[in-house]
Design a protein around this motif. Structure first.
Motif, mmCIF file in Angstrom:
data_model
loop_
_atom_site.group_PDB
_atom_site.id
_atom_site.type_symbol
_atom_site.label_atom_id
_atom_site.label_comp_id
_atom_site.label_asym_id
_atom_site.label_seq_id
_atom_site.Cartn_x
_atom_site.Cartn_y
_atom_site.Cartn_z
ATOM 1 N N SER A 165 0.858 -1.186 0.000
ATOM 2 C CA SER A 165 0.000 0.000 0.000
ATOM 3 C C SER A 165 0.890 1.232 0.000
ATOM 4 C CB SER A 165 -0.954 0.000 1.203
ATOM 5 O OG SER A 165 -0.265 -0.072 2.435
ATOM 6 N N ILE A 166 0.537 2.205 -0.827
ATOM 7 C CA ILE A 166 1.378 3.381 -1.011
ATOM 8 C C ILE A 166 0.514 4.624 -1.122
ATOM 9 C CG2 ILE A 166 1.417 3.115 -3.538
ATOM 10 C CD1 ILE A 166 4.330 4.114 -3.476
ATOM 11 N N GLY A 167 1.047 5.720 -0.566
ATOM 12 C CA GLY A 167 0.309 6.974 -0.610
ATOM 13 C C GLY A 167 1.163 8.121 -1.121
ATOM 14 N N PRO A 168 0.584 9.313 -1.229
ATOM 15 C CA PRO A 168 1.292 10.457 -1.790
ATOM 16 C C PRO A 168 2.608 10.794 -1.088
ATOM 17 C CG PRO A 168 -1.048 10.925 -1.635
ATOM 18 C CD PRO A 168 -0.827 9.630 -0.927
ATOM 19 N N ALA A 169 2.661 10.605 0.238
ATOM 20 C CA ALA A 169 3.863 10.984 0.983
ATOM 21 C C ALA A 169 5.069 10.111 0.624
ATOM 22 C CB ALA A 169 3.603 10.912 2.485
ATOM 23 N N ALA A 170 4.820 8.925 0.076
ATOM 24 C CA ALA A 170 5.926 8.053 -0.315
ATOM 25 C C ALA A 170 6.741 8.638 -1.455
ATOM 26 C CB ALA A 170 5.393 6.673 -0.711
ATOM 27 N N PHE A 171 6.156 9.619 -2.148
ATOM 28 C CA PHE A 171 6.828 10.229 -3.301
ATOM 29 C C PHE A 171 7.560 11.521 -2.932
ATOM 30 C CE2 PHE A 171 3.379 7.625 -4.831
ATOM 31 C CZ PHE A 171 3.919 6.969 -5.927
ATOM 32 N N ASN A 172 7.638 11.818 -1.633
ATOM 33 C CA ASN A 172 8.302 13.041 -1.195
ATOM 34 C C ASN A 172 9.808 13.018 -1.456
ATOM 35 O OD1 ASN A 172 5.936 14.242 -0.312
ATOM 36 N ND2 ASN A 172 6.222 13.677 1.836
ATOM 37 N N SER A 173 10.382 11.817 -1.560
ATOM 38 C CA SER A 173 11.823 11.691 -1.775
ATOM 39 C C SER A 173 12.106 10.991 -3.102
ATOM 40 C CB SER A 173 12.469 10.891 -0.644
ATOM 41 O OG SER A 173 12.056 9.531 -0.693
ATOM 42 N N ALA A 174 13.307 11.239 -3.637
ATOM 43 C CA ALA A 174 13.716 10.565 -4.869
ATOM 44 C C ALA A 174 13.803 9.062 -4.654
ATOM 45 C CB ALA A 174 15.059 11.118 -5.334
ATOM 46 N N PHE A 196 -0.686 11.053 9.954
ATOM 47 C CA PHE A 196 0.758 11.140 10.156
ATOM 48 C C PHE A 196 1.499 11.516 8.874
ATOM 49 C CE2 PHE A 196 -0.742 7.915 13.286
ATOM 50 C CZ PHE A 196 -0.579 8.700 14.409
ATOM 51 N N ALA A 197 1.146 10.884 7.759
ATOM 52 C CA ALA A 197 1.790 11.197 6.492
ATOM 53 C C ALA A 197 1.387 12.591 6.041
ATOM 54 C CB ALA A 197 1.416 10.168 5.439
ATOM 55 N N GLN A 198 2.356 13.342 5.566
ATOM 56 C CA GLN A 198 2.077 14.708 5.139
ATOM 57 C C GLN A 198 2.695 15.007 3.778
ATOM 58 O OE1 GLN A 198 3.348 17.497 8.184
ATOM 59 N NE2 GLN A 198 1.534 17.076 9.408
ATOM 60 N N VAL A 199 2.057 15.888 3.048
ATOM 61 C CA VAL A 199 2.575 16.424 1.792
ATOM 62 C C VAL A 199 2.443 17.941 1.860
ATOM 63 C CG1 VAL A 199 2.263 16.564 -0.692
ATOM 64 C CG2 VAL A 199 1.991 14.363 0.455
ATOM 65 N N ASP A 200 3.539 18.624 1.652
ATOM 66 C CA ASP A 200 3.564 20.093 1.722
ATOM 67 C C ASP A 200 3.028 20.605 3.053
ATOM 68 O OD1 ASP A 200 4.606 20.230 -0.855
ATOM 69 O OD2 ASP A 200 2.606 20.287 -1.773
ATOM 70 N N GLY A 201 3.338 19.878 4.128
ATOM 71 C CA GLY A 201 2.976 20.329 5.461
ATOM 72 C C GLY A 201 1.559 20.043 5.898
ATOM 73 N N ALA A 202 0.788 19.390 5.046
ATOM 74 C CA ALA A 202 -0.606 19.080 5.380
ATOM 75 C C ALA A 202 -0.817 17.565 5.445
ATOM 76 C CB ALA A 202 -1.548 19.675 4.339
ATOM 77 N N SER A 203 -1.627 17.125 6.388
ATOM 78 C CA SER A 203 -1.910 15.695 6.516
ATOM 79 C C SER A 203 -2.598 15.172 5.268
ATOM 80 C CB SER A 203 -2.809 15.435 7.734
ATOM 81 O OG SER A 203 -2.130 15.717 8.935
ATOM 82 N N VAL A 204 -2.180 13.994 4.821
ATOM 83 C CA VAL A 204 -2.833 13.339 3.691
ATOM 84 C C VAL A 204 -4.211 12.855 4.147
ATOM 85 C CG1 VAL A 204 -2.681 11.473 2.003
ATOM 86 C CG2 VAL A 204 -0.597 12.646 2.766
ATOM 87 N N MET A 205 -5.204 13.043 3.303
ATOM 88 C CA MET A 205 -6.567 12.663 3.654
ATOM 89 C C MET A 205 -6.920 11.296 3.071
ATOM 90 S SD MET A 205 -7.175 15.208 5.513
ATOM 91 C CE MET A 205 -8.908 14.963 5.936
ATOM 92 N N PRO A 206 -7.938 10.635 3.607
ATOM 93 C CA PRO A 206 -8.278 9.282 3.154
ATOM 94 C C PRO A 206 -8.715 9.193 1.692
ATOM 95 C CG PRO A 206 -9.261 9.725 5.302
ATOM 96 C CD PRO A 206 -8.717 11.033 4.796
ATOM 97 N N TRP A 207 -9.078 10.313 1.099
ATOM 98 C CA TRP A 207 -9.524 10.299 -0.309
ATOM 99 C C TRP A 207 -8.409 10.777 -1.238
ATOM 100 C CZ3 TRP A 207 -12.074 12.339 3.862
ATOM 101 C CH2 TRP A 207 -11.842 13.677 4.156
ATOM 102 N N GLY A 210 -6.513 9.590 -5.884
ATOM 103 C CA GLY A 210 -6.278 10.266 -7.154
ATOM 104 C C GLY A 210 -4.887 10.869 -7.224
ATOM 105 N N HIS A 211 -4.446 11.443 -6.125
ATOM 106 C CA HIS A 211 -3.089 11.995 -6.061
ATOM 107 C C HIS A 211 -2.056 10.883 -6.210
ATOM 108 C CE1 HIS A 211 -0.097 14.775 -3.681
ATOM 109 N NE2 HIS A 211 0.331 14.472 -4.887
ATOM 110 N N THR A 212 -2.300 9.769 -5.529
ATOM 111 C CA THR A 212 -1.390 8.622 -5.639
ATOM 112 C C THR A 212 -1.315 8.129 -7.080
ATOM 113 O OG1 THR A 212 -1.853 7.934 -3.364
ATOM 114 C CG2 THR A 212 -0.944 6.268 -4.839
ATOM 115 N N ALA A 213 -2.455 8.090 -7.759
ATOM 116 C CA ALA A 213 -2.477 7.649 -9.160
ATOM 117 C C ALA A 213 -1.664 8.582 -10.041
ATOM 118 C CB ALA A 213 -3.923 7.565 -9.656
ATOM 119 N N GLN A 214 -1.751 9.879 -9.774
ATOM 120 C CA GLN A 214 -0.958 10.838 -10.547
ATOM 121 C C GLN A 214 0.534 10.575 -10.384
ATOM 122 O OE1 GLN A 214 -2.184 14.737 -9.254
ATOM 123 N NE2 GLN A 214 -3.997 14.770 -10.575
ATOM 124 N N MET A 215 0.952 10.353 -9.140
ATOM 125 C CA MET A 215 2.372 10.128 -8.870
ATOM 126 C C MET A 215 2.851 8.796 -9.433
ATOM 127 S SD MET A 215 2.911 12.973 -7.475
ATOM 128 C CE MET A 215 4.627 12.779 -7.018
#
Length: 246
Positions: A165-174, A196-207, A210-215
């Motif tokens: 399982s992977i979310g947007p915050a996993a893409f914060n690093s190379a 807990f996971a954050q992107v640009d200082g904001a908590s990732v939300m359960p929905w 779509g962001h994960t698909a983009q990344m």
């Protein structure tokens, strides 16, 4: 869908829970301790769209390992378990032996009960996580949440039929992007790991699927729509495995 979310720990948990039911077809609410599972189940309640599961997070095993018997009993009543696993980082080395004994007991219980789907934490402990799973055939299905191991460890996990399982915050690093590229496309599902996971200082939300698909589309060199189709197909398969347990 969201296959790993601490929905109960958002500051406005009731509101996020209500929104998740509206926005998501499915949200897996993983808890950090047996007592948290009991409290969250009472306060938020479960639904067809929100699955609340018992766990014992490795980061707090040192303080909460006395709740193991409660967890083993709760596992009897559910189809999935999480968050459980091992954390081998320096900060939690003092509790590692206790973590391992707890994780072994959890996986053994899942095997004894005919299998469960587990959301597993494996930071700096992939080798030991996989060894415990290997030693307990019939434990069910492992979903390695926010996998950060080496390529060799990834290949070993793939060989043992693990999901990821992977979310947007996993893409914060190379490094995270490079690892995401190598994930098996037929065994990847979206997660948020919020709050807990954050992107640009904001908590990732359960929905956030779509962001994960983009990344994922970027690292897999496919369109976001194609990546979303892959995630949706995988999610339905994994949800089918969850519903078939117990």
């Amino acid at each position: 869908m969201d296959f790993h979310c601490h929905l109960d720990l958002y500051p406005n948990a009731r509101d996020v829970y209500a929104q998740a039911q509206e926005r998501n077809e499915f949200t897996w609410l993983v808890t950090t301790s047996p007592r948290a599972f009991t409290a969250t189940s009472r306060v938020l309640g479960g639904s067809d769209k929100v699955l609340i599961t018992p766990g014992l997070h490795p980061e707090i095993v040192g303080a909460r390992h006395a709740e193991l018997d409660m967890l083993l009993e709760q596992i009897r009543q559910v189809k999935a378990v999480g968050e459980v696993g091992l954390d081998g980082s320096k900060r939690f080395q003092a509790s590692y032996d206790v973590q391992r004994s707890v994780f072994i007991a959890v996986v053994a219980q899942c095997a004894a009960l005919g299998g469960r789907v587990l959301s597993i934490h494996s930071r700096q402990a992939v080798k030991d996580v996989l060894a415990v799973l290997h030693d307990h055939p019939g434990y069910g299905t492992a979903v390695l949440h926010w996998f950060t191991g080496t390529t060799t460890e990834l290949n070993a996990a793939i060989a043992q039929d693990c999901w990821f399982s992977i979310g947007p915050a996993a893409f914060n690093s190379a490094a995270g992007q490079a690892l995401a590229k190598k994930l098996p496309r037929d065994r990847v599902v979206p997660e948020s790991d919020g709050p807990f996971a954050q992107v640009d200082g904001a908590s990732v939300m359960p929905w956030s699927a779509g962001h994960t698909a983009q990344m994922l589309g970027k690292v897999w060199d496919v369109t976001p729509a194609d990546a979303m189709h892959i995630l949706e197909s995988n999610s339905r398969r994994l949800l089918g495995l969850i519903r078939a347990q117990g």
